[in-house]
Design a protein around this motif. Structure first.
Motif, PDB file in Angstrom:
ATOM      1  N   TRP A  38       0.338  -1.486   0.170  1.00 47.05           N
ATOM      2  CA  TRP A  38       0.228  -0.322  -0.042  1.00 47.05           C
ATOM      3  C   TRP A  38       1.111   1.440   0.201  1.00 47.05           C
ATOM      4  O   TRP A  38       0.348   2.523  -0.819  1.00 47.05           O
ATOM      5  CB  TRP A  38      -1.008  -0.026   0.899  1.00 47.05           C
ATOM      6  N   GLU A  39       1.890   1.363   0.811  1.00 46.50           N
ATOM      7  CA  GLU A  39       2.481   2.202   1.386  1.00 46.50           C
ATOM      8  C   GLU A  39       3.575   2.419   0.298  1.00 46.50           C
ATOM      9  O   GLU A  39       3.954   3.891  -1.048  1.00 46.50           O
ATOM     10  CB  GLU A  39       4.015   2.505   2.052  1.00 46.50           C
ATOM     11  N   ASP A  40       4.201   1.869  -0.876  1.00 44.14           N
ATOM     12  CA  ASP A  40       4.279   2.292  -2.431  1.00 44.14           C
ATOM     13  C   ASP A  40       3.503   2.608  -3.655  1.00 44.14           C
ATOM     14  O   ASP A  40       3.868   2.969  -4.766  1.00 44.14           O
ATOM     15  CB  ASP A  40       5.123   0.394  -2.608  1.00 44.14           C
ATOM     16  N   VAL A  41       1.833   1.876  -3.423  1.00 46.51           N
ATOM     17  CA  VAL A  41       1.081   2.509  -4.262  1.00 46.51           C
ATOM     18  C   VAL A  41       0.829   3.597  -4.295  1.00 46.51           C
ATOM     19  O   VAL A  41       1.103   4.731  -5.320  1.00 46.51           O
ATOM     20  CB  VAL A  41       0.143   1.151  -4.195  1.00 46.51           C
ATOM     21  N   ARG A  42       0.748   3.764  -2.983  1.00 43.28           N
ATOM     22  CA  ARG A  42       0.921   5.313  -2.666  1.00 43.28           C
ATOM     23  C   ARG A  42       2.349   6.119  -2.998  1.00 43.28           C
ATOM     24  O   ARG A  42       1.488   7.299  -3.938  1.00 43.28           O
ATOM     25  CB  ARG A  42       0.840   5.328  -1.353  1.00 43.28           C
ATOM     26  N   ASP A  43       3.103   5.760  -3.535  1.00 39.38           N
ATOM     27  CA  ASP A  43       4.165   6.885  -3.339  1.00 39.38           C
ATOM     28  C   ASP A  43       3.706   7.092  -4.889  1.00 39.38           C
ATOM     29  O   ASP A  43       4.777   7.792  -5.556  1.00 39.38           O
ATOM     30  CB  ASP A  43       5.422   6.022  -2.702  1.00 39.38           C
ATOM     31  N   GLN A  44       3.934   5.745  -5.661  1.00 41.52           N
ATOM     32  CA  GLN A  44       3.992   5.734  -7.108  1.00 41.52           C
ATOM     33  C   GLN A  44       3.057   6.982  -8.386  1.00 41.52           C
ATOM     34  O   GLN A  44       3.795   7.477  -8.951  1.00 41.52           O
ATOM     35  CB  GLN A  44       4.761   4.950  -7.494  1.00 41.52           C
ATOM     36  N   ALA A  45       1.995   6.226  -6.993  1.00 48.13           N
ATOM     37  CA  ALA A  45       0.498   7.203  -7.262  1.00 48.13           C
ATOM     38  C   ALA A  45       1.213   8.318  -7.283  1.00 48.13           C
ATOM     39  O   ALA A  45       0.946   9.742  -8.410  1.00 48.13           O
ATOM     40  CB  ALA A  45      -0.774   6.816  -6.903  1.00 48.13           C
ATOM     41  N   GLN A  46       1.729   8.916  -6.962  1.00 48.62           N
ATOM     42  CA  GLN A  46       2.066  10.564  -6.301  1.00 48.62           C
ATOM     43  C   GLN A  46       3.353  10.738  -7.261  1.00 48.62           C
ATOM     44  O   GLN A  46       4.089  12.231  -6.993  1.00 48.62           O
ATOM     45  CB  GLN A  46       2.178  10.584  -4.876  1.00 48.62           C
ATOM     46  N   GLY A  47       4.014   9.902  -7.965  1.00 55.61           N
ATOM     47  CA  GLY A  47       5.062  10.120  -8.516  1.00 55.61           C
ATOM     48  C   GLY A  47       6.540  10.934  -7.275  1.00 55.61           C
ATOM     49  O   GLY A  47       7.033  11.466  -8.027  1.00 55.61           O
ATOM     50  N   LYS A 115      21.819  -8.872  -8.133  1.00 57.09           N
ATOM     51  CA  LYS A 115      22.545  -8.635  -9.812  1.00 57.09           C
ATOM     52  C   LYS A 115      21.630  -7.377 -10.334  1.00 57.09           C
ATOM     53  O   LYS A 115      21.204  -7.224 -10.954  1.00 57.09           O
ATOM     54  CB  LYS A 115      22.954  -9.375 -10.347  1.00 57.09           C
ATOM     55  N   GLY A 116      20.532  -7.512  -9.715  1.00 58.49           N
ATOM     56  CA  GLY A 116      19.309  -6.882 -10.052  1.00 58.49           C
ATOM     57  C   GLY A 116      19.123  -5.700  -9.341  1.00 58.49           C
ATOM     58  O   GLY A 116      18.298  -5.062 -10.447  1.00 58.49           O
ATOM     59  N   PHE A 117      19.638  -5.274  -8.938  1.00 54.88           N
ATOM     60  CA  PHE A 117      19.973  -4.121  -7.943  1.00 54.88           C
ATOM     61  C   PHE A 117      21.294  -3.118  -9.034  1.00 54.88           C
ATOM     62  O   PHE A 117      21.261  -1.784  -8.262  1.00 54.88           O
ATOM     63  CB  PHE A 117      20.153  -3.916  -6.444  1.00 54.88           C
ATOM     64  N   ARG A 118      22.224  -3.860  -9.556  1.00 56.04           N
ATOM     65  CA  ARG A 118      23.354  -3.218  -9.521  1.00 56.04           C
ATOM     66  C   ARG A 118      22.502  -1.979 -10.812  1.00 56.04           C
ATOM     67  O   ARG A 118      21.684  -2.333 -12.033  1.00 56.04           O
ATOM     68  CB  ARG A 118      24.332  -3.982  -9.879  1.00 56.04           C
ATOM     69  N   SER A 119      23.550  -1.370 -10.694  1.00 57.57           N
ATOM     70  CA  SER A 119      22.906   0.249 -11.411  1.00 57.57           C
ATOM     71  C   SER A 119      21.443   0.830 -11.726  1.00 57.57           C
ATOM     72  O   SER A 119      21.118   1.122 -12.825  1.00 57.57           O
ATOM     73  CB  SER A 119      22.714  -0.202 -13.399  1.00 57.57           C
ATOM     74  N   LYS A 120      20.799   0.530 -10.599  1.00 58.19           N
ATOM     75  CA  LYS A 120      19.620   0.905 -10.431  1.00 58.19           C
ATOM     76  C   LYS A 120      19.603   2.062  -9.728  1.00 58.19           C
ATOM     77  O   LYS A 120      20.502   2.067  -8.968  1.00 58.19           O
ATOM     78  CB  LYS A 120      18.597   0.032  -9.484  1.00 58.19           C
ATOM     79  N   GLY A 121      18.433   3.147  -9.459  1.00 55.72           N
ATOM     80  CA  GLY A 121      18.551   4.083  -8.240  1.00 55.72           C
ATOM     81  C   GLY A 121      17.033   4.233  -8.130  1.00 55.72           C
ATOM     82  O   GLY A 121      15.580   3.791  -8.993  1.00 55.72           O
ATOM     83  N   GLY A 122      16.002   4.322  -6.968  1.00 54.66           N
ATOM     84  CA  GLY A 122      15.072   5.011  -6.267  1.00 54.66           C
ATOM     85  C   GLY A 122      14.741   3.969  -5.117  1.00 54.66           C
ATOM     86  O   GLY A 122      16.043   3.654  -4.559  1.00 54.66           O
ATOM     87  N   LYS A 123      13.596   3.847  -4.757  1.00 56.20           N
ATOM     88  CA  LYS A 123      13.072   3.232  -3.369  1.00 56.20           C
ATOM     89  C   LYS A 123      13.305   1.589  -3.067  1.00 56.20           C
ATOM     90  O   LYS A 123      13.278   0.972  -3.963  1.00 56.20           O
ATOM     91  CB  LYS A 123      11.818   3.606  -3.148  1.00 56.20           C
ATOM     92  N   VAL A 124      14.160   0.868  -1.830  1.00 52.39           N
ATOM     93  CA  VAL A 124      14.040  -0.206  -2.406  1.00 52.39           C
ATOM     94  C   VAL A 124      13.450  -0.973  -0.657  1.00 52.39           C
ATOM     95  O   VAL A 124      13.371  -0.267   0.243  1.00 52.39           O
ATOM     96  CB  VAL A 124      16.011  -0.651  -1.727  1.00 52.39           C
ATOM     97  N   ILE A 125      13.122  -2.138  -1.329  1.00 55.07           N
ATOM     98  CA  ILE A 125      12.321  -2.497  -0.121  1.00 55.07           C
ATOM     99  C   ILE A 125      12.620  -3.971  -0.248  1.00 55.07           C
ATOM    100  O   ILE A 125      12.847  -4.900  -0.897  1.00 55.07           O
ATOM    101  CB  ILE A 125      10.714  -2.777  -0.834  1.00 55.07           C
ATOM    102  N   LEU A 126      13.408  -4.547   0.796  1.00 54.07           N
ATOM    103  CA  LEU A 126      13.814  -5.972   0.901  1.00 54.07           C
ATOM    104  C   LEU A 126      13.143  -6.581   2.060  1.00 54.07           C
ATOM    105  O   LEU A 126      13.228  -6.593   3.358  1.00 54.07           O
ATOM    106  CB  LEU A 126      15.698  -5.964   1.642  1.00 54.07           C
ATOM    107  N   ASP A 127      12.282  -7.753   1.472  1.00 57.22           N
ATOM    108  CA  ASP A 127      11.782  -8.542   2.778  1.00 57.22           C
ATOM    109  C   ASP A 127      11.922  -9.484   2.601  1.00 57.22           C
ATOM    110  O   ASP A 127      12.711 -10.663   1.943  1.00 57.22           O
ATOM    111  CB  ASP A 127      10.470  -8.357   1.450  1.00 57.22           C
ATOM    112  N   GLU A 128      12.066 -10.086   3.989  1.00 54.82           N
ATOM    113  CA  GLU A 128      12.595 -11.158   4.263  1.00 54.82           C
ATOM    114  C   GLU A 128      13.956 -11.315   4.368  1.00 54.82           C
ATOM    115  O   GLU A 128      14.023 -12.538   3.822  1.00 54.82           O
ATOM    116  CB  GLU A 128      11.572 -12.605   3.978  1.00 54.82           C
ATOM    117  N   PHE A 129      14.742 -10.491   4.722  1.00 56.90           N
ATOM    118  CA  PHE A 129      15.756 -10.152   4.008  1.00 56.90           C
ATOM    119  C   PHE A 129      17.108 -11.340   4.811  1.00 56.90           C
ATOM    120  O   PHE A 129      17.352 -11.561   4.684  1.00 56.90           O
ATOM    121  CB  PHE A 129      16.420  -8.864   4.546  1.00 56.90           C
ATOM    122  N   ALA A 130      16.813 -11.116   6.606  1.00 58.89           N
ATOM    123  CA  ALA A 130      17.146 -12.600   6.523  1.00 58.89           C
ATOM    124  C   ALA A 130      17.333 -13.730   6.469  1.00 58.89           C
ATOM    125  O   ALA A 130      18.435 -14.918   6.471  1.00 58.89           O
ATOM    126  CB  ALA A 130      16.350 -12.788   8.437  1.00 58.89           C
TER     127      ALA A 130
END
Length: 464
Positions: A38-47, A115-130
């Motif tokens: 929900w937070e991420d959809v809210r943020d992206q809807a606001q650009g 490798k998916g994060f290489r050369s990327k920029g933006g908000k990051v969500i790490l779910d079940e990081f452990a």
């Protein structure tokens, strides 16, 4: 846009926290990813950000997150297009599930490939990081993604004390990292209304307590319950007796003369079909913990567990009625009884009635417990102690942890638990193993009575 009222208090607290970097240790299945979407959809809807980069421990979790995002977009009447799985890096063959908004921003749900994060920029969500296969590599790739002031969210159940995630949590708790820390175990989630949401109606305090008790009982493994639901990281490596060691020493249940709990009558004690020497350990308790009598029989150099009697909230008079017939058994060679605290009187009476050569009273100091625990483990490492395949006993052995205090002292202890007591089966077994070892007692004998004034007379006839 503030978090809607349909979220539970712990979810709203997370969503209303505007910190740039937030980290949360949490119970399983309490709706954390659901709220984060929900937070991420809210943020992206606001650009607010060019992209959201989400990564979980496996692809199915990434797909579930994108489904949540799509549902929120529709619920909030936000125009978004589900792009399905797309290639976001042709050179590295990196794919992601993606949603695109009319303002051009996107949400990408990646696999656990750093490798998916290489050369990327933006908000990051790490779910079940452990639970990422290579959390340090994931962190090294993901952290630079937020360099230009973008936010970062890290949340997970625990995966051991030595995980990078747990180190982040502990450093945040100590104030060494300027991150906002949230901690929500299953008890907090239930207090905030989780069971009400599951049952789709208001529940009573008794119903909520019963629900927690039922979940805990059905998990069947205390270390799993503590780690997956209670935000308490567990390490198999910290268990003094790991499950695999116990399993290697398990013997058929029919080698046990009872079911591991039954009471013992005097007649039954006399009828125990022992052919080898018997050794007994007794961990004394009255109300909170289990009082456990543990009897092993020596066969060659192997100790076979033959009898385990577990007593809860049992008056000492009844405990004595269980113990005395066993101490009188003709095949019993030695018994070691916990004489700490409330066991003092019972142990002293047993020594008085059966003599010091047959009964040893053992005071549970830390050095004594270390000696007892080490003797038992050494036997199990060599598979010279056979134990029964009984859940309560297995969990009791596994519950023992060896820790070193800040002063450098070694401690052996267990968390208190309804199933295993306080490691009581383990300590009773350790006392039985010590009884079989013979040699010097763990605690020095106390000499009572008068001493002759002429000590030289004791040597009369023995020296020239």
């Amino acid at each position: 846009m503030s978090a809607p009222s349909l979220f539970l208090p712990y979810q709203r607290k997370w969503l209303d926290d505007t910190s740039r970097i937030k980290i949360a240790e949490k119970s399983r299945r309490i709706g954390w990813t659901y709220a984060q979407s929900w937070e991420d959809v809210r943020d992206q809807a606001q650009g607010l950000y060019p992209a959201v980069w989400f990564s979980s421990a496996d692809e199915s979790a990434a797909r579930e997150y994108i489904i949540y995002c799509g549902n929120w977009a529709r619920a909030l009447d936000i125009v978004a297009r589900d792009l399905g799985q797309v290639v976001i890096d042709h050179d590295r063959d990196i794919k992601a599930f993606s949603i695109e908004f009319t303002n051009g921003s996107r949400i990408h749900a990646l696999s656990s490939n750093p490798k998916g994060f290489r050369s990327k920029g933006g908000k990051v969500i790490l779910d079940e990081f452990a639970w990422h296969d290579d959390a340090p590599a994931m962190w090294a790739a993901a952290r630079p993604t937020i360099t230009w002031g973008f936010p970062l969210r890290v949340f997970s159940t625990h995966n051991g004390r030595n995980s990078l995630f747990n180190r982040f949590v502990e450093r945040s708790r100590r104030g060494e990292l300027p991150w906002s820390l949230h901690s929500v175990d299953i008890q907090q989630a239930v207090a905030d209304g989780l069971v009400d949401k599951i049952m789709r109606r208001p529940t009573t305090e008794e119903e909520r307590a019963q629900w927690i008790a039922g979940e805990r009982a059905s998990v069947g493994d205390e270390s799993v319950w503590l780690q997956e639901y209670c935000c308490q990281p567990q390490d198999e490596s910290t268990a003094f007796i790991p499950y695999d060691m116990y399993a290697s020493c398990e013997a058929p249940l029919d080698l046990l003369w009872n079911d591991g709990e039954s009471r013992m009558t005097e007649e039954a004690a006399r009828a125990l079909p022992a052919t080898g020497d018997l050794y007994l350990g007794y961990d004394v308790a009255r109300r909170r913990h289990l009082a456990v009598i543990y009897v092993v029989e020596r066969t060659a150099d192997i100790l076979v567990t033959r009898l385990v009697i577990a007593m809860h909230d049992t008056p000492f008079r009844q405990q004595r009625a269980m113990l005395w017939p066993l101490l009188a058994h003709p095949r019993l060679r030695r018994a070691c009884i916990d004489s700490s605290g409330m066991g003092t009187e019972l142990a002293e009476d047993a020594v008085t009635d059966y003599g010091r050569t047959r009964v040893e009273a053992v005071n549970f100091t830390n050095p004594v417990k270390a000696d007892l625990a080490s003797r038992l483990r050494n036997r199990m490492e060599d598979r010279r102690l056979l134990v029964p395949p009984i859940d309560r006993i297995r969990e009791s052995f596994h519950s023992i942890r060896r820790t070193v205090t800040a002063a450098g002292n070694v401690r052996f202890d267990a968390a208190e638990d309804d199933l295993t007591g306080h490691g009581d089966d383990f300590w009773a077994a350790a006392l039985a193993v010590h009884a079989s070892d013979g040699g010097d007692p763990l605690t020095p004998p106390q000499v009572h009575g008068s001493v002759p004034s002429d000590a030289a007379s004791l040597l009369s006839g023995y020296i020239d």
